[in-house]
Design an enzyme around this catalytic site. Structure first.
Site, PDB file in Angstrom:
ATOM      1  N   HIS A 178      25.484  97.470  57.563  1.00 53.95           N
ATOM      2  CA  HIS A 178      24.233  97.797  58.255  1.00 53.95           C
ATOM      3  C   HIS A 178      23.568  96.583  58.900  1.00 53.95           C
ATOM      4  CE1 HIS A 178      23.507 101.714  55.737  1.00 53.95           C
ATOM      5  NE2 HIS A 178      24.605 101.746  56.447  1.00 53.95           N
ATOM      6  N   GLU A 236      23.657 101.571  43.214  1.00 53.11           N
ATOM      7  CA  GLU A 236      24.414 102.655  43.849  1.00 53.11           C
ATOM      8  C   GLU A 236      25.788 102.130  44.277  1.00 53.11           C
ATOM      9  OE1 GLU A 236      22.079 104.301  47.049  1.00 53.11           O
ATOM     10  OE2 GLU A 236      23.878 104.878  48.157  1.00 53.11           O
ATOM     11  N   GLN A 238      24.962  96.129  50.601  1.00 54.70           N
ATOM     12  CA  GLN A 238      24.405  96.748  51.813  1.00 54.70           C
ATOM     13  C   GLN A 238      22.881  96.877  51.808  1.00 54.70           C
ATOM     14  OE1 GLN A 238      26.496 100.319  53.616  1.00 54.70           O
ATOM     15  NE2 GLN A 238      24.702 101.357  52.805  1.00 54.70           N
ATOM     16  N   GLU A 239      22.321  97.219  50.635  1.00 57.17           N
ATOM     17  CA  GLU A 239      20.882  97.519  50.613  1.00 57.17           C
ATOM     18  C   GLU A 239      20.187  96.885  49.412  1.00 57.17           C
ATOM     19  OE1 GLU A 239      20.456 101.813  50.920  1.00 57.17           O
ATOM     20  OE2 GLU A 239      22.138 101.851  52.319  1.00 57.17           O
ATOM     21  N   LYS A 269      15.178 107.892  49.125  1.00 58.78           N
ATOM     22  CA  LYS A 269      15.650 106.660  49.759  1.00 58.78           C
ATOM     23  C   LYS A 269      15.680 106.915  51.250  1.00 58.78           C
ATOM     24  CE  LYS A 269      20.243 105.009  50.277  1.00 58.78           C
ATOM     25  NZ  LYS A 269      21.388 104.170  49.902  1.00 58.78           N
ATOM     26  N   SER A 316      18.392 111.307  49.891  1.00 58.05           N
ATOM     27  CA  SER A 316      18.621 110.181  50.806  1.00 58.05           C
ATOM     28  C   SER A 316      18.789 110.556  52.278  1.00 58.05           C
ATOM     29  CB  SER A 316      19.887 109.442  50.350  1.00 58.05           C
ATOM     30  OG  SER A 316      20.293 108.472  51.287  1.00 58.05           O
ATOM     31  N   HIS A 317      18.357 109.666  53.104  1.00 58.42           N
ATOM     32  CA  HIS A 317      18.604 109.683  54.551  1.00 58.42           C
ATOM     33  C   HIS A 317      20.015 109.174  54.846  1.00 58.42           C
ATOM     34  CE1 HIS A 317      17.677 105.103  55.073  1.00 58.42           C
ATOM     35  NE2 HIS A 317      18.422 105.354  54.026  1.00 58.42           N
ATOM     36  N   ARG A 318      20.355 109.009  56.134  1.00 61.31           N
ATOM     37  CA  ARG A 318      21.556 108.295  56.557  1.00 61.31           C
ATOM     38  C   ARG A 318      21.119 107.079  57.378  1.00 61.31           C
ATOM     39  NH1 ARG A 318      26.440 110.747  55.085  1.00 61.31           N
ATOM     40  NH2 ARG A 318      26.976 108.536  55.145  1.00 61.31           N
ATOM     41  N   SER A 319      22.071 106.188  57.639  1.00 59.53           N
ATOM     42  CA  SER A 319      21.682 104.981  58.383  1.00 59.53           C
ATOM     43  C   SER A 319      21.336 105.301  59.841  1.00 59.53           C
ATOM     44  CB  SER A 319      22.761 103.904  58.280  1.00 59.53           C
ATOM     45  OG  SER A 319      24.005 104.407  58.662  1.00 59.53           O
ATOM     46  N   ASP A 345      27.194 107.665  45.392  1.00 56.05           N
ATOM     47  CA  ASP A 345      26.996 108.134  46.772  1.00 56.05           C
ATOM     48  C   ASP A 345      28.370 108.465  47.367  1.00 56.05           C
ATOM     49  OD1 ASP A 345      26.530 108.436  49.482  1.00 56.05           O
ATOM     50  OD2 ASP A 345      25.948 106.377  49.855  1.00 56.05           O
ATOM     51  N   GLU A 382      18.413 100.235  59.031  1.00 55.53           N
ATOM     52  CA  GLU A 382      17.393 101.036  58.341  1.00 55.53           C
ATOM     53  C   GLU A 382      16.045 100.341  58.308  1.00 55.53           C
ATOM     54  OE1 GLU A 382      19.153 102.116  54.602  1.00 55.53           O
ATOM     55  OE2 GLU A 382      20.686 103.323  55.592  1.00 55.53           O
ATOM     56  N   ASP A 404      22.123  99.081  46.749  1.00 59.16           N
ATOM     57  CA  ASP A 404      23.265  99.913  47.128  1.00 59.16           C
ATOM     58  C   ASP A 404      24.366  98.956  47.547  1.00 59.16           C
ATOM     59  OD1 ASP A 404      25.170 101.631  47.986  1.00 59.16           O
ATOM     60  OD2 ASP A 404      24.038 102.475  49.666  1.00 59.16           O
ATOM     61  N   LYS A 449      22.822 113.570  49.933  1.00 63.68           N
ATOM     62  CA  LYS A 449      22.728 113.481  51.403  1.00 63.68           C
ATOM     63  C   LYS A 449      23.179 114.830  51.955  1.00 63.68           C
ATOM     64  CE  LYS A 449      23.955 108.579  52.052  1.00 63.68           C
ATOM     65  NZ  LYS A 449      25.136 107.672  52.106  1.00 63.68           N
ATOM     66  N   SER A 456      28.419 103.810  56.707  1.00 63.09           N
ATOM     67  CA  SER A 456      29.311 103.537  55.571  1.00 63.09           C
ATOM     68  C   SER A 456      29.637 104.881  54.922  1.00 63.09           C
ATOM     69  CB  SER A 456      28.633 102.593  54.576  1.00 63.09           C
ATOM     70  OG  SER A 456      27.428 103.149  54.082  1.00 63.09           O
TER      71      SER A 456
HETATM   72  O1  LIG Z   1      25.211 104.143  52.037  1.00 59.81           O
HETATM   73  C1  LIG Z   1      24.131 104.763  52.136  1.00 59.81           C
HETATM   74  O2  LIG Z   1      23.548 105.093  51.130  1.00 59.81           O
HETATM   75  C2  LIG Z   1      23.617 105.172  53.487  1.00 59.81           C
HETATM   76  C3  LIG Z   1      22.152 105.344  53.626  1.00 59.81           C
HETATM   77  O3  LIG Z   1      21.399 104.240  53.272  1.00 59.81           O
HETATM   78  O4  LIG Z   1      24.210 104.530  54.532  1.00 59.81           O
HETATM   79  P1  LIG Z   1      25.136 105.376  55.553  1.00 59.81           P
HETATM   80  O5  LIG Z   1      24.309 106.462  56.088  1.00 59.81           O
HETATM   81  O6  LIG Z   1      25.579 104.377  56.584  1.00 59.81           O
HETATM   82  O7  LIG Z   1      26.296 105.901  54.749  1.00 59.81           O
HETATM   83 MG   LIG Z   2      25.077 104.419  49.712  1.00 59.74          MG
END
Ligand SMILES: O=C(O)[C@@H](CO)OP(=O)(O)O
Ligand SMILES: [Mg+2]
Length: 426
Positions: A163, A292, A171-172, A394, A370-373, A318, A215, A251, A343, A51
């Protein structure tokens, strides 16, 4: 006259850089970079989003359909070769100079010519090689002697949106063990709640409901936000915790359910005003600490309204900010959001990511690293979160190797810090 003995800075000179394609957690190629000095080594893997915000730095993919359906990163790997020509011999400790040199070489606004994946791979591997050459842990190299705080893990236990293969718009759904005394205890609380959630989902929705999203969070067949929130509340309670001890983070990744005018969520079509009211109701009914991307990525005004309404909630940008100091400055100026999702691959160098974090925290923002998906086993963001004194990290569910790699690294850092370690109080 020949000076005898070691030329100190030579020992920190970059001697060799290698890059290769490896696989990420979604099974797609990504860039891995190795950096060598005479006394140290650093390796870094580059993550990738699903995303993604449209203002992110560009991830260079080969685009030919014969290899990996066009998703190969051999061009980016080749570009690491070009970068290495320019940085060989440079002092590996000169992180900012190296990062700025790569920006100059690239010459575009969004790193489109070399690719943010090539640049970031070098940037992170250089930092790791510098820390290794100095024989200090990465969090200490990046954060100095005063890096001692451990972030709250915001663990994504239930997945929707892009996701997962269900009908949840959001999404989260994350759990945040703010009541823990230590990071270690937070991880235990999170893992226990994750398992309690799995058990509850199996009982109520059948075996297949514990299949997971990108994730590692469960992805049950659900279509209503409150159904997911209720499941989290039941899991928290069954795991033996209160809603003071474990908070909830969302999120929404709302760009993904915005149709250009309205938002499609829970089988309804909502205007931005209706969605604002909806979020306020959710915050009044559940222990939600952070939301988020509640609106799409250009809606600074709607973010501003919600941040004004929910001043006790952390409204995190984000896709809105894409870790970009210019966009963060815009958000600060108009009061859109009070939290930054950081990120590293959205901006493409470690130095710029640190600038983004500094700008945000100086202006009173909460910081979520933060990580990525799609992730690799790389743990740089764990160290970075300690170096920056971040409020939260995260990095997905407390399960699946590419996610636990980061949480486990933080467990090691906490252990190493010993009595100096402090779990962040929010
Ligand atoms: O939206 C988000 O915050 C991320 C990570 O959880 O997802 P993606 O890496 O797919 O952008
Ligand atoms: Mg996000």
């Amino acid at each position: 006259m020949k000076v005898l003995g070691d030329n100190h800075s030579d020992r920190f000179a970059i001697r060799k850089i290698n890059a290769r394609e490896i696989l990420d957690s979604r099974g797609n190629p990504t860039v891995e970079v190795d950096v060598y000095t005479d006394r140290g080594f650093g390796r870094a893997g580059v993550p990738s989003g699903a995303s993604t915000g449209s203002h992110e730095a560009l991830e260079l993919r080969d685009g030919d359909s014969t290899r990996f359906n066009g998703k190969g990163v051999l061009k980016a790997v080749e570009n690491v070769g070009k970068i290495s020509q320019a940085v060989l011999g440079m002092d590996v400790r000169k992180q900012r100079e190296i990062d700025m040199l790569m920006l100059d070489m690239d010459g575009t606004e969004n790193k489109a010519s070399l690719g943010a994946n090539a640049i970031l791979g070098v940037s992170m591997a250089v930092a790791r090689a510098a820390a290794d050459s100095l024989n200090v842990p990465l969090y200490r190299y990046l954060g100095g002697s005063n890096a001692f705080s451990l972030p709250v893990p915001t663990m994504n236990v239930l997945n929707g949106g892009k996701h997962a293969g269900n009908d949840l718009a959001i999404q989260e759904f994350m759990i945040q063990p703010v009541g823990a005394e230590t990071f270690k205890e937070a991880i235990q609380m999170g893992a226990e709640t994750y398992h309690a959630l799995g058990k509850y989902l199996k009982e109520s929705y059948g075996e297949s409901s514990t299949n997971v999203g990108y994730e590692g969070g469960y992805a049950p067949k659900m279509d209503k936000t409150i159904e997911a929130l209720d499941a989290l509340m039941i899991a928290i309670e069954r795991a033996g915790y209160t809603d003071d001890e474990i908070k909830i983070g969302l999120d929404a990744a709302a760009s993904e359910f915005f149709d250009g005018e309205n938002y499609k969520i829970d089988g309804e079509v909502m205007t931005p005003e209706e969605l604002t009211t909806y979020y306020v109701e959710l915050v009044n009914s559940y222990p939600i600490l952070s939301i988020e991307d509640p609106f799409h990525e250009e809606s600074f005004e709607d973010f501003e309204n919600l941040t004004g309404e929910l001043w006790e909630t952390i409204i995190v940008g984000d896709d809105l900010f894409v870790t970009n100091p210019d966009r963060i400055a815009k958000g600060i100026a108009c009061g859109a959001a009070n939290g930054l999702l950081l990120k590293v691959n959205q901006i493409g160098t470690l130095s710029e990511a640190i600038d983004a974090a500094t700008l945000a925290t100086r202006n009173g923002f909460s910081l979520f690293v933060s990580h990525r998906s799609a992730e690799t086993e790389d743990t740089t963001i764990a160290d970075l979160s300690v170096a920056l004194g971040a409020d939260m990290i995260k990095t997905g569910a407390p399960a699946r190797g590419e996610r636990t790699a980061k949480y486990n690294q933080l467990l090691r850092i906490e252990e190493e810090l010993g009595s100096a370690a402090e779990y962040i109080r929010l």
